[in-house]
Design an enzyme around this catalytic site. Structure first.
Site, mmCIF file in Angstrom:
data_model
loop_
_atom_site.group_PDB
_atom_site.id
_atom_site.type_symbol
_atom_site.label_atom_id
_atom_site.label_comp_id
_atom_site.label_asym_id
_atom_site.label_seq_id
_atom_site.Cartn_x
_atom_site.Cartn_y
_atom_site.Cartn_z
ATOM 1 N N LYS A 12 69.149 40.745 -0.228
ATOM 2 C CA LYS A 12 67.840 40.507 -0.843
ATOM 3 C C LYS A 12 67.953 39.647 -2.101
ATOM 4 O O LYS A 12 66.943 39.294 -2.703
ATOM 5 C CB LYS A 12 67.173 41.842 -1.190
ATOM 6 C CG LYS A 12 66.749 42.670 0.017
ATOM 7 C CD LYS A 12 65.831 43.792 -0.412
ATOM 8 C CE LYS A 12 65.804 44.978 0.522
ATOM 9 N NZ LYS A 12 65.398 44.715 1.883
ATOM 10 N N CYS A 24 59.473 50.676 6.546
ATOM 11 C CA CYS A 24 60.439 51.769 6.346
ATOM 12 C C CYS A 24 59.998 52.699 5.227
ATOM 13 O O CYS A 24 60.816 53.173 4.429
ATOM 14 C CB CYS A 24 61.844 51.236 6.073
ATOM 15 S SG CYS A 24 62.494 50.233 7.393
ATOM 16 N N HIS A 28 61.604 54.296 0.016
ATOM 17 C CA HIS A 28 62.046 53.737 1.300
ATOM 18 C C HIS A 28 62.752 54.864 2.071
ATOM 19 O O HIS A 28 63.311 55.780 1.461
ATOM 20 C CB HIS A 28 63.028 52.601 0.989
ATOM 21 C CG HIS A 28 63.471 51.786 2.165
ATOM 22 N ND1 HIS A 28 64.435 52.219 3.045
ATOM 23 C CD2 HIS A 28 63.101 50.560 2.587
ATOM 24 C CE1 HIS A 28 64.638 51.277 3.958
ATOM 25 N NE2 HIS A 28 63.833 50.261 3.709
ATOM 26 N N ASP A 50 67.316 53.608 -6.845
ATOM 27 C CA ASP A 50 67.317 52.656 -5.726
ATOM 28 C C ASP A 50 66.749 51.344 -6.274
ATOM 29 O O ASP A 50 65.542 51.199 -6.425
ATOM 30 C CB ASP A 50 66.469 53.203 -4.578
ATOM 31 C CG ASP A 50 66.261 52.162 -3.473
ATOM 32 O OD1 ASP A 50 66.850 51.057 -3.572
ATOM 33 O OD2 ASP A 50 65.508 52.441 -2.530
ATOM 34 N N GLN A 96 64.974 46.480 -4.575
ATOM 35 C CA GLN A 96 63.908 45.486 -4.771
ATOM 36 C C GLN A 96 63.873 44.985 -6.211
ATOM 37 O O GLN A 96 63.132 44.054 -6.517
ATOM 38 C CB GLN A 96 62.535 46.092 -4.426
ATOM 39 C CG GLN A 96 62.372 46.501 -2.972
ATOM 40 C CD GLN A 96 62.237 45.315 -2.037
ATOM 41 O OE1 GLN A 96 61.966 44.188 -2.463
ATOM 42 N NE2 GLN A 96 62.436 45.543 -0.754
#
Lengths: 147, 413
Positions: B228, B370, B126, B202, B205
């Site tokens: 999220k 993104c 991202h 990261d 998600q």
């Protein structure tokens, strides 16, 4: 919610399937400007060949959704062979149809938009207004390049 | 408790927006990779806190403020347990995952990286895990290296040891927001450490959809966002190993992050306040705590099983129905992918696909997500993306498949 037939008028789909004036022009003598819609990734390049006060040729490159591409195609037809000042009037009139205020205090010129009026339905889908005006903002930048 | 023991219809009933209607028709929300919907438990926790218990934290002696501080710090402890972090004060609250990654890049990276040092990223990052490093490349002269992808959208680790040779950082996504690919996080962290590099994950998600154990991963920093994972927007998390956090300079300066300020300088507060300058997102922390409790109540392994089933069902439904007319990016094997389906449908532009789906209240993302470097790799300016979560079921995948039919009618393809 308005129906999709307000958005995807047949003339719009026709320009999307068969875009007019696609391609590039050699720069110089032509000028060009690139525009993009950072939200959806649409990209447009507008090439203008300006001789004296007239846009003698126009080409459009790039890729994007049906609204951005058909608007670009219709824009290219509307400006080719026209005087720069007349084109600027069409830009103002088109953006006013898209409910976009400019800072120019003078009245919106009374010019005919012809086929471009098919894009009027876009106003009912506010998210897509940016798609419809991308080519026109890029045209304005290309005109500024030429000055 | 297994996934079969969870009453998923009951779960769906907890989320007011997905039970709402537009123009009298139900909403089919398939944009959870973008941001998730919120259950009553989170909405009520935040509203109750604002109605009955709101006060400043960390700086007032009265009981109301002490209780608010406990609520805020209680959320930190819930997050700590949720990701199995060793210590609560290693959990830092930020504005979002993007700020978390910027904090790590600028604070740790700014202090520890010098000209010529290599930072290894992947082609499926991202922008939030690209641009901060590009900013460091401009300011510190660091070198960026990229792990490429295989044809089916997994990390191509063939030359990993060469890429990591001499590198100071490996920063990578645990799950791609475009391809759904789940990466081998523990193996990558180990490879980073073997090469003497710091491992930054990261997990934006990943955390909402899987059991997360930062110690089992062996990571050094892990970042994610609340919005999220059924929590509110406005708060994110940066977890880091205590020794690394202690050695780092602060990121933002101001109130709350200092132990002392004199005319000639300041000293930092202890963790985690050191990295939480200014009044933090207090109400949002309470909401995040409620979100963590809600998800823990379902069991994250159950959430993962539910989504694997849904992903498999959606992949089968769309490919059975549309065959070569639909291209779904990313791995087919649901063992290594989450419930994110980016797709191209016939020759219809994703923006138009999304517009047609919206007519049936099917909400998908259309755009570059993104992740423009990845999109260039896919040869697409944009894709449509349907993403599933705990409140989705098979009927949502069916609704997506049905609504796609309308696109063909309009565009005459």
């Amino acid at each position: 919610m308005p129906g999709l037939e307000d958005l995807y008028r047949e003339i719009i789909l026709d320009h999307y399937r068969s875009p007019r004036n696609r391609g590039e022009l050699p720069t110089p003598p032509a000028v060009h400007a690139q525009g993009h819609n950072p939200l959806c990734g649409d990209e447009i390049t507008v090439y203008l060949q300006i001789d004296g006060d007239t846009i003698t040729d126009v080409k459009v490159g790039g890729q994007g959704c049906s609204i951005s591409q058909s608007s670009a195609s219709m824009m290219s037809q509307a400006v080719k062979g026209k005087k720069v000042d007349d084109v600027k009037a069409v830009v103002r009139k088109f953006k006013s149809m898209m409910s976009i205020d400019d800072e120019d205090p003078t009245p919106i010129p009374e010019v005919k938009l012809g086929d471009l009026e098919a894009l009027q339905g876009v106003v009912k889908f506010p998210v897509r207004i940016k798609c419809a005006v991308l080519a026109w903002n890029t045209l304005t930048e290309a005109l500024a390049e030429a000055q | 408790m297994s996934a079969a023991a969870v009453d998923w219809a009951r779960v769906k009933a907890d989320f007011p927006v997905v039970n709402g209607r537009i123009d009298g028709q139900p909403i089919v929300y398939l944009d959870s990779a973008n941001t998730s919907q919120k259950p009553h438990a989170v909405i009520d926790a935040m509203a109750d806190f604002m109605r009955h218990a709101y006060a400043p934290i960390n700086r007032s002696a009265y009981r109301l403020a002490a209780a608010a501080t406990d609520a805020y710090e209680g959320a930190r402890t819930k997050v700590q347990k949720f990701i199995n972090a060793p210590k609560a004060h290693e959990v830092v609250f930020t504005k979002n995952a993007t700020e978390s990654l910027n904090l790590v890049a600028h604070s740790w990276g700014g202090a520890n990286l010098k000209r010529g040092d290599a930072v290894v990223l992947t082609h499926m990052e991202h922008h939030a895990n690209i641009v901060p490093w590009q900013m460091l490349a401009a300011s510190h002269g660091i070198e960026l290296r990229w792990i490429p992808l295989t044809a089916d959208g997994q990390l191509d680790l063939t030359n990993l040891s060469t890429l990591l040779d001499g590198a100071k950082v490996l920063s990578f996504t645990a799950m791609s927001n475009v391809l759904g690919t789940i990466t081998p996080v523990a193996a990558l962290c180990k490879a980073a450490h073997d090469a003497g590099a710091v491992a930054i994950v990261d997990a934006c998600q990943y955390v909402p959809h899987n059991v997360t154990d930062v110690q089992a991963w062996g990571a050094d920093f892990v970042t994610f966002s609340s919005h999220k994972m059924v929590g509110p927007s406005g708060i994110g998390v940066m977890w880091g190993r205590e020794a690394l956090l202690d050695a780092m300079p602060p990121f933002l300066g101001g109130g709350n992050m200092i132990a002392d300020v004199r005319l000639d300088g300041f000293t930092c507060a202890e963790l985690p306040a050191k990295f939480e300058a200014g009044t933090p997102p207090i109400v949002e922390a309470v909401g995040l705590g409620a979100a963590v409790e809600y998800l823990s109540g379902l069991g994250m392994s159950n959430v993962r099983q539910h989504e694997m089933h849904l992903t498999d069902y959606a992949l089968r439904t769309l490919t059975d129905r549309y065959g070569d007319d639909i291209t779904i990016h990313g791995p087919r094997n649901v063992e290594v992918r989450g419930a994110v389906l980016s797709f191209a449908f016939r020759d219809i532009h994703p923006h138009d696909v999304s517009q047609v789906l919206d007519q049936k209240n099917v909400c998908v993302r259309a755009g570059h997500h993104c992740a423009k470097p990845l999109m260039r790799l896919l040869g697409a300016n944009a894709t449509a993306r349907a993403s599933f979560y705990i409140y989705n079921d098979e009927s949502d995948a069916d609704a997506l498949a049905d609504a796609l039919d309308g696109a063909s009618d309009i565009f005459g393809l």
